[in-house]
Design a protein around this motif. Structure first.
Motif, PDB file in Angstrom:
ATOM      1  N   UNK A 159     -48.537  42.758 -21.215  1.00 43.12           N
ATOM      2  CA  UNK A 159     -49.705  43.661 -21.747  1.00 43.12           C
ATOM      3  C   UNK A 159     -50.853  43.024 -20.783  1.00 43.12           C
ATOM      4  N   UNK A 160     -51.457  43.938 -20.220  1.00 39.84           N
ATOM      5  CA  UNK A 160     -52.533  43.342 -19.502  1.00 39.84           C
ATOM      6  C   UNK A 160     -53.898  43.758 -20.260  1.00 39.84           C
ATOM      7  N   UNK A 161     -54.476  42.742 -20.683  1.00 39.13           N
ATOM      8  CA  UNK A 161     -55.786  42.857 -21.503  1.00 39.13           C
ATOM      9  C   UNK A 161     -55.642  42.423 -23.032  1.00 39.13           C
ATOM     10  N   UNK A 162     -56.268  41.426 -23.417  1.00 40.26           N
ATOM     11  CA  UNK A 162     -56.218  41.168 -24.712  1.00 40.26           C
ATOM     12  C   UNK A 162     -57.267  41.362 -25.646  1.00 40.26           C
ATOM     13  N   UNK A 168     -52.507  45.045 -30.458  1.00 39.45           N
ATOM     14  CA  UNK A 168     -51.788  45.475 -31.243  1.00 39.45           C
ATOM     15  C   UNK A 168     -50.515  46.203 -30.433  1.00 39.45           C
ATOM     16  N   UNK A 169     -50.464  46.205 -29.425  1.00 35.45           N
ATOM     17  CA  UNK A 169     -49.257  46.615 -28.576  1.00 35.45           C
ATOM     18  C   UNK A 169     -48.478  45.238 -28.233  1.00 35.45           C
ATOM     19  N   UNK A 170     -48.815  44.175 -28.160  1.00 33.23           N
ATOM     20  CA  UNK A 170     -48.238  42.801 -28.056  1.00 33.23           C
ATOM     21  C   UNK A 170     -47.061  42.915 -29.349  1.00 33.23           C
ATOM     22  N   UNK A 171     -47.939  43.105 -30.478  1.00 33.10           N
ATOM     23  CA  UNK A 171     -47.080  42.933 -31.809  1.00 33.10           C
ATOM     24  C   UNK A 171     -46.189  44.078 -31.782  1.00 33.10           C
ATOM     25  N   UNK A 172     -46.261  45.417 -31.405  1.00 30.52           N
ATOM     26  CA  UNK A 172     -45.320  46.391 -31.537  1.00 30.52           C
ATOM     27  C   UNK A 172     -44.255  46.255 -30.559  1.00 30.52           C
ATOM     28  N   UNK A 182     -48.560  38.373 -22.388  1.00 37.05           N
ATOM     29  CA  UNK A 182     -49.892  39.062 -22.409  1.00 37.05           C
ATOM     30  C   UNK A 182     -50.769  38.187 -21.326  1.00 37.05           C
ATOM     31  N   UNK A 183     -51.577  39.135 -20.530  1.00 38.38           N
ATOM     32  CA  UNK A 183     -52.182  38.411 -19.521  1.00 38.38           C
ATOM     33  C   UNK A 183     -53.772  38.710 -19.464  1.00 38.38           C
ATOM     34  N   UNK A 210     -44.585  34.972 -27.773  1.00 38.83           N
ATOM     35  CA  UNK A 210     -45.243  35.617 -26.686  1.00 38.83           C
ATOM     36  C   UNK A 210     -45.907  34.537 -25.993  1.00 38.83           C
ATOM     37  N   UNK A 211     -45.747  35.102 -24.509  1.00 37.50           N
ATOM     38  CA  UNK A 211     -46.407  34.281 -23.411  1.00 37.50           C
ATOM     39  C   UNK A 211     -47.856  34.485 -23.252  1.00 37.50           C
ATOM     40  N   UNK A 212     -48.444  33.962 -23.472  1.00 40.10           N
ATOM     41  CA  UNK A 212     -50.216  34.128 -23.327  1.00 40.10           C
ATOM     42  C   UNK A 212     -50.699  33.377 -22.221  1.00 40.10           C
ATOM     43  N   UNK A 213     -51.241  34.144 -21.264  1.00 37.66           N
ATOM     44  CA  UNK A 213     -51.939  33.832 -20.091  1.00 37.66           C
ATOM     45  C   UNK A 213     -53.556  34.002 -20.072  1.00 37.66           C
TER      46      UNK A 213
END
Lengths: 566, 566
Positions: A159-162, A168-172, A182-183, A210-213
């Motif tokens: 997912x590009x953009x937090x 919401x997309x990360x969770x789903x 997540x970048x 989740x990997x968060x960058x």
């Protein structure tokens, strides 16, 4: 009277419905570029994740239902090619038949919305990359995920953009079994929040696998060697991600206003339509609402901003219908940016200005951080509400608030947002009379406590340093960090700084002689309340230079997990 | 400075704590008639029912903990016998030792609270009858219930009085396995609500197996023939209840102010202490807070009322400490009566004036009833929020609101309460910018919809009749009731009136000729939205005398389960 409305989702549909209620005889033509009108755009991530199971629920209205109830002339798959504001007509193209025709208007409503931003990154048009604006985008994502779930064992999505939709997309996607990265190009996730608030969500995302960058953008998408439908993402830092089977582009939106600008209607340099307080554009009888307009920031005299949210769009649509049919009866007072997002078990909500904006504008502000329970502590199940309030330390005016927690979060922001819209000050928050019963509140509600804390600062009863100043202060010989928690708490939660002094609050009065009078004392506890008590004791016993640590250990530790090794 | 505080629960404890934070050197004496200070009085029903399992949680503070943290001189089991405002001293009796002593003061704070009302009914002192004010009352109830649960197979409890505590006790006694009868003298339960709102709770209680008797008081308690510890209750109507093993007296409270009145401090005819805006009584240096004081009703110029709630008591305590130590820096603006109660799965919340008060005061008002979902309809799990808003139909000023439902209830009342405290009007509710994400709200929130509905009335876009007028109108030859629901809905939900005309909204424009133009048309649907659309259509097509049924079938049916047989 003939009203033509371009765009049939939030603002456009609201304008059309209200116009019909006000005027049975008006001819109302609604031109929509895609096949759907009035659809549940905010629900799309939840349909993708399966929380919303019924596809029919996503189309709240159909062209037929709007015609049957409201006698609207709804035309879908119609692209407006140009607007002639002098001749009062638009040129439209039926995308299904190719037919191009003109439509005259007495009043034109621009509800053109905003389109997902698609930066010119190499490989941005590769398969497996999706934005999310229309139900068709949603359907394509679901098909792609269904197919990949069959073909691939270890589904990896980026997912590009937090922002809201990104989170919401990360969770789903996690709900659908994907490994998610997540970048975010900015140094933190969820820009409307400040970093020490957003970190609460980030820490939770990491705990959920989740990997968060952060602080790193995508510089290239390349075909993955093992799978031509997967992409290798290279980031600005040079970092290369594992092959992604899907990428969601949640990089924000841009106003979809080319045709508006081409018509000579005034837009801002960033492309937002300029409107006056009645939502009139620079062209006569042309109105604009929703994500494509620039609105007043009611918190700063003379400032404008663009806030793409569904609520304001709906209300603006209703107002424009009133102004068209009943004369200029409604003024739009501006947008406060009240918003909430759910991320797994946490909710994050905000309103108004954040601290980053205050700093960027070089405005005087102070902020408090509190961590009270969502309801009375003696009743089971209370969850911490982490709340930040930003205010003018001289006048007590409220600039903004942010809250994160598992329960009762958006309700506190709703209350503060309402207070701001009523021009209440921090004093008034302290006095607000809110619902209290053990399962849903406290005799001193979270909002009261925020108001009281801020009031204490405005009135000079307490002063504080911020969590971001602590590291520097901890290395300063002239500063002593005084932790008034109990030893057991420190052992289980962690220390603030290697050489912090510890005197539990209840022992403070009898151990004052251990504290040097010539130093700057920075007091902390777990959540801030005991530190405030300690501050009051110290100041009244001749300690001249005392500050509390704003937000105390709870705030400091979220963003700075290790003690300061001074 | 020596401050004596009589009463150590909400207001008294808050005053003491704030006073200490402001003044390390003040001598602060807290006199409490019972053995506990600062206890969780609002939690007691939940401890009785077992939701709160830990008895220690009920004593939020102890005399020792208050001493250790705040250096308070807390004296429990001390009854104040008299106050000498000229000599600035109180006479107190230690109930444990019998010792009587005098305590001088510079400032005296009366936080004496209110005591449960115990009417002079024959048999009121029988065993098994309990009020609920102190933790000792609570413990006695628990012991009694534990014993009865062992001895008795079919435990029957009566709750007398259907206020907040009464309703909480009903639920908790049902949780403990008792058969419960609720007896209320007034024609409805939960007086702060109006009858058509309270009936929603009453219907739910009945569905949960509770026997609810309204409009009937208790006239006698007699020993039950089969069990000397059980009571036979005879009601005013002559009705006799099955033997009750326990009766909870929840008949409201009366200010506990005999000693105050005896001291010559001014009280109202009902015994509430009179205070000015700084919370000063008629005696110099004597202050009063909490359930025992009369306060401003901020909604009616010059009106006073007494609102025994924990939140206001706490905040008043804090204010008094400020006014004593820092000079007259805080004005109390009045109490709005914001409150909530949970009854099984339902929450009921209210603020401000109800319709009964408006009628009693002969004030102009209008009200709207709406039934929207707690969050977006396309996202699963939304529950109806039944909301009533009472407002001035000329000025749009908000007088009060009530809401009942399973979710999102107190949050809407908190928002409206905040709006009222910011002097916002119904127009502003329509425009309020609140948090929206599919799981927690809607683009048009419940509060927005309430504001829009009220605004339509203020602006003359719609007019209405009330549910209570419908029966009379249904029997009036000059009135036609027009139901615009679909036939299937009517078949499954029920009809309004035997001879109501049914034209589904979507057919209305083509069937207008079926409706007589010379009649008064009263339009209804299920929740009110379609009726509003229909109203607008009819008015614009030459029907002159049209009204909507306020709250539509949903409100009507709750209180009038059968169709009107006209």
């Amino acid at each position: 009277m003939k009203i033509v409305i371009i765009g049939g989702v939030a603002g456009g549909a609201s304008a059309a419905a209200r116009a019909r209620r006000l005027d049975e005889k008006a001819e109302i033509v609604l031109l929509q570029s895609g096949p759907d009108v009035s659809y549940a755009s905010c629900g799309m991530p939840y349909f993708i994740g399966g929380e919303i199971a019924d596809r029919k629920k996503m189309a709240v209205q159909t062209p037929q239902s709007l015609h049957d109830r409201l006698e609207l002339d709804v035309r879908v798959n119609v692209k407006v090619q140009s607007i002639d504001t002098a001749a009062k007509k638009v040129s439209a193209r039926n995308e299904s038949t190719g037919e191009v025709y003109e439509e005259t208007y007495d009043h034109l409503v621009l509800a053109v919305g905003a389109a997902p931003f698609k930066p010119p990154i190499p490989g941005i048009d590769r398969p497996g990359l999706f934005s999310l604006r229309s139900l068709q985008d949603m359907d394509h994502i679901v098909s792609w995920l269904d197919k990949k779930a069959k073909d691939t064992k270890d589904l990896h999505c980026v997912v590009a953009g937090a922002g809201f939709v990104g989170l919401e997309m990360v969770e789903q996607l996690v709900h659908r079994g994907a490994k998610v990265t997540l970048v975010e190009m900015m140094p933190q996730i969820l820009g409307p929040l400040d970093e020490e608030m957003a970190i609460l969500l980030q820490n939770d995302l990491v705990a959920k696998g989740v990997t968060v960058i952060t602080g790193d953008g995508i510089s290239e998408f390349k075909e993955a060697p093992e799978d031509p439908e997967a992409s290798i993402l290279t980031l600005g830092s040079g970092k290369v991600l594992p092959a992604a089977h899907m990428t969601i582009l949640g990089l924000g939106v841009r106003p979809d206003t080319k045709v508006v600008k081409d018509a000579g209607i005034e837009v801002t340099p960033r492309g937002h339509i300029k409107v006056d307080e009645y939502l009139q554009t620079s062209a006569p009888n042309v109105w604009a609402v929703g994500d494509a307009v620039e609105v007043k920031n009611p918190l700063l005299e003379g400032e404008m901003w663009a806030v793409p949210l569904a609520g304001p769009a709906n209300r603006q649509g209703r107002m424009v219908a009133d102004n068209i049919i009943r004369g200029l009866v409604r003024k739009y007072k501006g947008t406060y940016g009240t918003s909430v997002v759910r991320s797994f078990d946490l909710y994050a909500a905000a309103v108004g200005m954040n601290e980053k904006m205050m700093i960027a504008k070089n405005l005087p502000y102070s902020c408090i951080h509190i961590h009270p329970g969502s309801h009375a502590g003696y009743y089971p199940g209370a969850k911490s509400v982490h709340l930040k309030l930003i205010f003018n330390p001289k006048t007590g005016d409220i600039y903004g608030a942010q809250a994160v927690g598992e329960d009762g979060v958006e309700k506190r922001i709703d209350v503060i947002a309402t207070a701001m819209q009523g021009h209440l000050k921090v004093d008034d928050l302290a006095d607000l009379e809110l619902c209290y019963a053990p399962p849903v509140g406290s005799a001193k509600d979270v909002v009261n406590m925020a108001g009281m804390s801020a009031q204490n600062i405005v009135e000079g009863l307490v002063s504080q340093v911020e969590w971001k100043d602590l590291e520097k202060l901890a290395h300063d010989d002239k500063t002593l960090i005084l932790d008034v928690r109990n030893q057991g708490e420190i052992a289980s939660s962690g220390k603030l700084a290697h050489d912090a002094m510890n005197i539990p609050l209840n022992d403070l009065r009898t151990r004052l002689d251990e504290i040097p009078k010539d130093k700057h004392i920075v007091v902390s506890c777990q959540s801030g309340q005991r530190a405030y008590y300690a501050y009051r004791i110290l100041k009244q016993h001749g300690f001249e230079h005392v500050d509390n640590l704003g937000g105390a250990y709870a705030t400091f530790h979220s963003i700075h997990p290790d003690e300061i090794d001074a």
